[in-house]
Enzyme design. Sequence first.
Site, mmCIF file in Angstrom:
data_model
loop_
_atom_site.group_PDB
_atom_site.id
_atom_site.type_symbol
_atom_site.label_atom_id
_atom_site.label_comp_id
_atom_site.label_asym_id
_atom_site.label_seq_id
_atom_site.Cartn_x
_atom_site.Cartn_y
_atom_site.Cartn_z
ATOM 1 N N SER A 107 0.775 -1.188 -0.082
ATOM 2 C CA SER A 107 -0.095 0.061 -0.075
ATOM 3 C C SER A 107 0.926 1.230 0.096
ATOM 4 C CB SER A 107 -1.120 0.209 1.279
ATOM 5 O OG SER A 107 -1.632 1.150 1.317
ATOM 6 N N GLY A 112 0.446 3.744 -2.885
ATOM 7 C CA GLY A 112 0.429 4.015 -4.263
ATOM 8 C C GLY A 112 1.973 4.070 -4.993
ATOM 9 N N LYS A 171 -4.615 -6.764 3.274
ATOM 10 C CA LYS A 171 -4.632 -5.645 2.372
ATOM 11 C C LYS A 171 -6.139 -5.406 1.834
ATOM 12 C CE LYS A 171 -3.047 -2.299 -0.381
ATOM 13 N NZ LYS A 171 -3.816 -2.115 -1.568
ATOM 14 N N HIS A 203 -7.695 -3.422 4.413
ATOM 15 C CA HIS A 203 -7.110 -1.977 4.485
ATOM 16 C C HIS A 203 -7.857 -1.288 3.509
ATOM 17 C CE1 HIS A 203 -4.535 0.762 2.585
ATOM 18 N NE2 HIS A 203 -3.964 0.951 3.386
ATOM 19 N N ASN A 204 -8.095 -1.809 2.073
ATOM 20 C CA ASN A 204 -8.732 -0.930 1.467
ATOM 21 C C ASN A 204 -10.145 -0.793 1.564
ATOM 22 O OD1 ASN A 204 -6.169 -1.379 0.109
ATOM 23 N ND2 ASN A 204 -7.073 -1.739 -1.956
ATOM 24 N N GLU A 236 -10.036 1.927 3.625
ATOM 25 C CA GLU A 236 -9.801 3.182 2.923
ATOM 26 C C GLU A 236 -10.840 3.796 2.139
ATOM 27 O OE1 GLU A 236 -6.357 2.462 0.184
ATOM 28 O OE2 GLU A 236 -7.789 2.857 -1.440
HETATM 29 C C1 6PG Z 1 -3.246 1.351 -1.676
HETATM 30 C C2 6PG Z 1 -4.307 1.559 -2.514
HETATM 31 C C3 6PG Z 1 -4.207 1.045 -3.944
HETATM 32 C C4 6PG Z 1 -5.202 1.460 -4.729
HETATM 33 C C5 6PG Z 1 -6.344 0.410 -4.669
HETATM 34 C C6 6PG Z 1 -7.784 1.122 -4.593
HETATM 35 O O1 6PG Z 1 -3.428 0.887 -0.646
HETATM 36 O O2 6PG Z 1 -2.179 1.707 -2.201
HETATM 37 O O3 6PG Z 1 -5.397 0.776 -1.839
HETATM 38 O O4 6PG Z 1 -3.922 -0.445 -3.675
HETATM 39 O O5 6PG Z 1 -5.665 2.723 -4.788
HETATM 40 O O6 6PG Z 1 -6.364 -0.344 -5.941
HETATM 41 O O7 6PG Z 1 -8.469 1.383 -5.923
HETATM 42 P P1 6PG Z 1 -9.877 1.582 -6.194
HETATM 43 O O8 6PG Z 1 -10.538 2.775 -5.470
HETATM 44 O O9 6PG Z 1 -9.763 1.780 -7.865
HETATM 45 O O10 6PG Z 1 -10.612 0.321 -5.873
#
Ligand code: 6PG
Length: 472
Positions: free
Chosen positions: A134, A136, A188, A191-192, A195
């Site tokens: 994670s 970016g 992960k 985590h998302n 996010e």
């Molecule tokens: C990270 C991000 C990265 C990406 C995801 C989310 O932790 O660096 O989560 O993995 O931004 O793919 O993307 P979406 O918003 O397109 O689902």
Amino acid sequence: MTLDTSGADIGVYGLGTMGSALALNLADNGFNVAVTNREADWIDDFLKEAGDLGERVTGHVALADFVNSIKTPRTILFMIPSGKPMDMMIETIKPLLGEGDTIIDGGNADFNETRRRSAALDGTGLHFVGMGVSGGEAGARNGPSIMVGGTKHSWAQLKPMAEAISAKFEGEPCVDHLGPDGAGHFVKTVHNGIEYADMQMISEIYGVLRDQGGQEPATIGKVFERWSQGPLSSYLIEITGAALKSVDSKTGKPMVDVILDKAGQKGTGRWTLVEALKLGQSANTVEASVGARGWSSEKDMRVAAEGLLEKGALDTALPSEDDLENAMMAARILSHAQGFRILSAASDEFDWSLDLARISEIWRAGCIIRSSLLDEFAAAFRAELPFEHLILAPAIRVRLAETISGLRRVVAASVLSGQPVPALSAALAWHDTMALGRGTANMIQSQRDFFGAHGFIRVDEEGKHHGDWNAV
Ligand code: 6PG
């Protein structure tokens, strides 16, 4: 197993944005890196980009040359689209590999597929690691947070490199081996999910200030900028402030005002939800956030509906900046608590022994959800946790007690004024449900037994019972 101490420390297959950034990060940290890519012309472009770091990088067009250039037992990191391409690459590279070699999938993969791939390689002498990265592109280049699954053997190989390239929180590497097979990818994914919830809640607060408050982006940007210096300090609050203050060079308008209000998604938020439901959990803040992205894509319908649906909205005062800040804090705590609840349910289900304190720790720097709150969560997990619920940890209860009225006032004002706040209100609904010792599921049970004789448990007797549904 032949040991070869010459050659590259690691191979990186896939020179897209993330693969290139990780390869450069590895080289920057003194590791020799072999690289390759399906489209061979990307290799030269990458070597040019590498500049001086090119000394520690070798590019290979043929897969066999790439494999042979790596020290054994080999560590090969794949940064390619998840799904079928990964399966195809495993099949292609398998005959070229030997005992003890490790294949790493560093993409956002479905942990179920990671478990399947690990199981398929069991007994072949090869190892498979699902690794969540994670942060970016900038994170991958300068220090990401890394969530590693797979075997201890693979971790021993990978550890020095992963620790060197990862983000550091007060000098401590933001990477760890979290468990076997799919554990890294599962963490992960969650985590998302968190996010998604954090991004949605921030967007809802932006919406309150924009629509109810009539404020310009730059003014709202200053609010987020102020918050990024306080208890809400985090990467997402910080970039929100910067995004709101940015100006489109083509039109001179605020950048956010020239962006269509339709959100994309690649699927990890949805996976979090699906897995939560399979585990008997309901992460309603994540659900609200995934749902809101879906609704956002119905732009034409929403534009038409704006003139057709009567909101019945009432005049209400704009919540104070303090209330908005507290609302974000309370909702952030609640959505993280839901994420951690999913992690502990998965840990039980798959026998992973996930260390939630350690996960909080490796999320403190490098990743997208990094925030000062994660340090408090880590401390809470290290101390005693009643019912394994973060919201019951003494220090977290204090934080919630200080902020929950703010969330209540923001949700109430938004509901009255017709401002949609699906994730903030989901957080509050979950909080209030958990804070209610006697809920209303006795009525669900009554109805189930009434129409389907499904039975229920009585409060005063053991066993399964049926009701006397004798009223008309
Ligand atoms: C990270 C991000 C990265 C990406 C995801 C989310 O932790 O660096 O989560 O993995 O931004 O793919 O993307 P979406 O918003 O397109 O689902």
